[in-house]
Design a protein around this motif. Structure first.
Motif, mmCIF file in Angstrom:
data_model
loop_
_atom_site.group_PDB
_atom_site.id
_atom_site.type_symbol
_atom_site.label_atom_id
_atom_site.label_comp_id
_atom_site.label_asym_id
_atom_site.label_seq_id
_atom_site.Cartn_x
_atom_site.Cartn_y
_atom_site.Cartn_z
ATOM 1 N N PRO A 27 -1.603 8.053 -1.154
ATOM 2 C CA PRO A 27 -2.785 7.221 -1.455
ATOM 3 C C PRO A 27 -4.245 7.829 -1.679
ATOM 4 N N LEU A 28 -4.428 8.725 -1.751
ATOM 5 C CA LEU A 28 -5.826 9.275 -1.775
ATOM 6 C C LEU A 28 -6.303 9.552 -3.204
ATOM 7 N N GLY A 47 -6.778 1.902 2.174
ATOM 8 C CA GLY A 47 -5.883 2.572 1.641
ATOM 9 C C GLY A 47 -6.356 3.713 0.545
ATOM 10 N N LEU A 48 -6.718 4.686 1.808
ATOM 11 C CA LEU A 48 -7.166 6.262 1.176
ATOM 12 C C LEU A 48 -6.257 6.769 1.948
ATOM 13 N N LYS A 107 0.971 -1.138 -0.170
ATOM 14 C CA LYS A 107 -0.307 0.033 -0.043
ATOM 15 C C LYS A 107 1.088 1.165 0.070
ATOM 16 N N GLN A 108 2.459 1.014 0.668
ATOM 17 C CA GLN A 108 2.859 2.549 0.607
ATOM 18 C C GLN A 108 3.390 2.706 -0.761
ATOM 19 N N LEU A 149 -15.345 1.026 -1.831
ATOM 20 C CA LEU A 149 -14.477 1.476 -0.497
ATOM 21 C C LEU A 149 -14.302 -0.131 0.506
ATOM 22 N N ASP A 150 -15.674 0.007 1.016
ATOM 23 C CA ASP A 150 -15.556 -0.744 2.078
ATOM 24 C C ASP A 150 -15.470 0.566 3.194
ATOM 25 N N VAL A 151 -15.759 1.230 3.908
ATOM 26 C CA VAL A 151 -15.058 2.610 4.457
ATOM 27 C C VAL A 151 -17.563 2.673 5.102
#
Length: 433
Positions: free
Chosen positions: A143-144, A111-112, A22-23, A51-53
């Protein structure tokens, strides 16, 4: 400026390969990429399900964005914000510290955002001699920005699916109403048929409608209901056709009884309206002007209308849709806004139209009204035509509203618009049209 080395979490939080991936994904930002942070946040809200948030996590993301000083997120500038827990809690509507940490973890997992922990785990910034930021520790918004294109496409697809689902629900509601009232009319007027069986089938279909409706489970049920409605209409039309011969015979009998071969009005109709017309002529004219209900029904059928039971005010039909290949041949520019930069289905066309109508400045109310009148597919074709014509249309929103009003009156068709664009691109098309 930010350093691009890998940061491991402070304290007891372990380092995983997923965190490393992710980084790296957050660092893969194309040069010159910028986004308005509030427009991008709106896209994140629309794509929340994908996005599953949670909505509370979006509240925390909203608070983090307020700490970024610029309206434009840019890879050329620092993307790390470093608010204290107290300040972040205030801007998150007074959220408790434990709840705040939980939703920050949700944003990181989605991952935002990414954590950039300092040696002691605190959030702070180290400035150089000239006052610029040398190093910042806190939460990175990289990441956003890196996923901006993916998030916008996902939001457009979800919006298009929501629009299609709304259209399916409207069609299903109208179909339910039509079937219920047609069966009721057939039973009241004693039309021959197994209406009890049809009513039972209708109720069985309605019981299968799920509470959580989506495109996959609602479309088959709508097809069954539309087939049932078509079957009922065919039965009623067949009954009407069987009633026509007897009505025609009675009309012929009345015509023979009402005819007067000795009347001068049969040969000189102009005398009927004159001032010197004889009283017996006027009486004969008034007798022939009286029309029975059967005469009215036969006159409506002769004029191409339906029987008295189904007569009503004509409604403007939706413009006829055209093949996707023809639309793309006339309007190739819309393909750049499809998922992955291409359009392979009508659903992709509608997804691209959602993106384009916002880009053109068409208000959501104008777009939704056009979809309700012309249908989502035809509206997407119109948006593609407006995009293709480019600078020729000064106000795309006003132009779309005008086309919608014309479509409501039945005065608009897609064919001439597409053919005009094709003729402008290839004059040889004019010979075929």
């Amino acid at each position: 400026m930010e350093s691009d080395y890998v940061t491991t979490p402070f304290g007891r939080r372990p380092m995983t390969l997923a965190m490393l991936l992710k980084q790296r994904r957050g660092e893969a930002i194309a040069a010159g990429t910028t986004r308005n942070k509030w427009k991008l946040f709106r896209s994140v809200c629309e794509a929340r399900a994908g996005l599953d948030v949670t909505d509370r996590a979006l509240t925390v993301l909203d608070a983090l964005l307020t700490f970024y000083p610029e309206d434009e997120l840019s890879s050329e500038k620092g993307l790390v914000v470093f608010p204290s827990n107290a300040q972040l809690s205030l801007r998150a509507r007074g959220m408790a510290a434990a709840t705040l940490r939980r939703h920050l973890a949700v944003l990181v997992e989605a991952g935002l955002i990414a954590r950039k922990d300092s040696p002691n785990g605190k959030r702070y910034v180290r400035r150089g001699r000239e006052g610029g930021i040398d190093e910042a520790y806190g939460f990175s918004l990289a990441p956003l920005l890196a996923r901006a294109g993916e998030i916008e496409t996902m939001a457009a697809r979800i919006a298009a699916d929501r629009q299609m689902l709304r259209g399916l629900k409207e069609r299903l509601t109208i179909c339910r109403r039509d079937i219920a009232k047609l069966i009721s009319a057939a039973v009241e007027e004693a039309v021959p048929g197994d209406w009890a069986c049809l009513s039972s089938m209708f109720q069985a279909i309605l019981q299968r409608i799920p509470k959580a409706a989506n495109l996959e489970n609602l479309a088959p049920i709508l097809e069954e209901l539309e087939a049932t409605r078509e079957n009922i209409v065919n039965l009623l039309e067949m009954h009407e056709k069987m009633q026509m011969p007897s009505a025609s015979e009675s009309q012929i009998e009345r015509h023979i009884q009402n005819s007067n071969p000795e009347s001068i009005s049969e040969f000189e109709p102009g005398l009927e309206t004159g001032q010197g017309a004889r009283p017996e002529m006027q009486a004969d004219r008034s007798h022939r002007s009286k029309t029975t209900p059967d005469d009215k029904r036969l006159q409506a059928q002769a004029n191409g209308g339906e029987g008295p039971r189904f007569a009503g005010r004509p409604r403007a039909e939706k413009p006829k849709s055209f093949p996707l290949t023809m639309v793309l041949q006339a309007c190739p520019d819309i393909s750049d806004y499809g998922p992955g930069g291409a359009i392979g289905s009508r659903r992709d066309l509608m997804t691209a139209a959602v993106v384009v109508h916002r880009m053109l400045g068409v208000s959501p109310s104008a777009y939704e009204q056009a979809c309700s009148v012309m249908g989502p597919e035809n509206t997407a074709t119109v948006i593609a035509c407006i995009l293709q014509r480019g600078g020729c249309i000064h106000s795309p929103g006003g132009y779309l509203r005008d086309l919608t009003r014309r479509a409501e009156r039945g005065e608009f068709a897609l064919g001439p618009m597409l053919m005009a664009i094709l003729r402008a691109k290839d004059p040889s098309v004019a010979k075929l049209s």
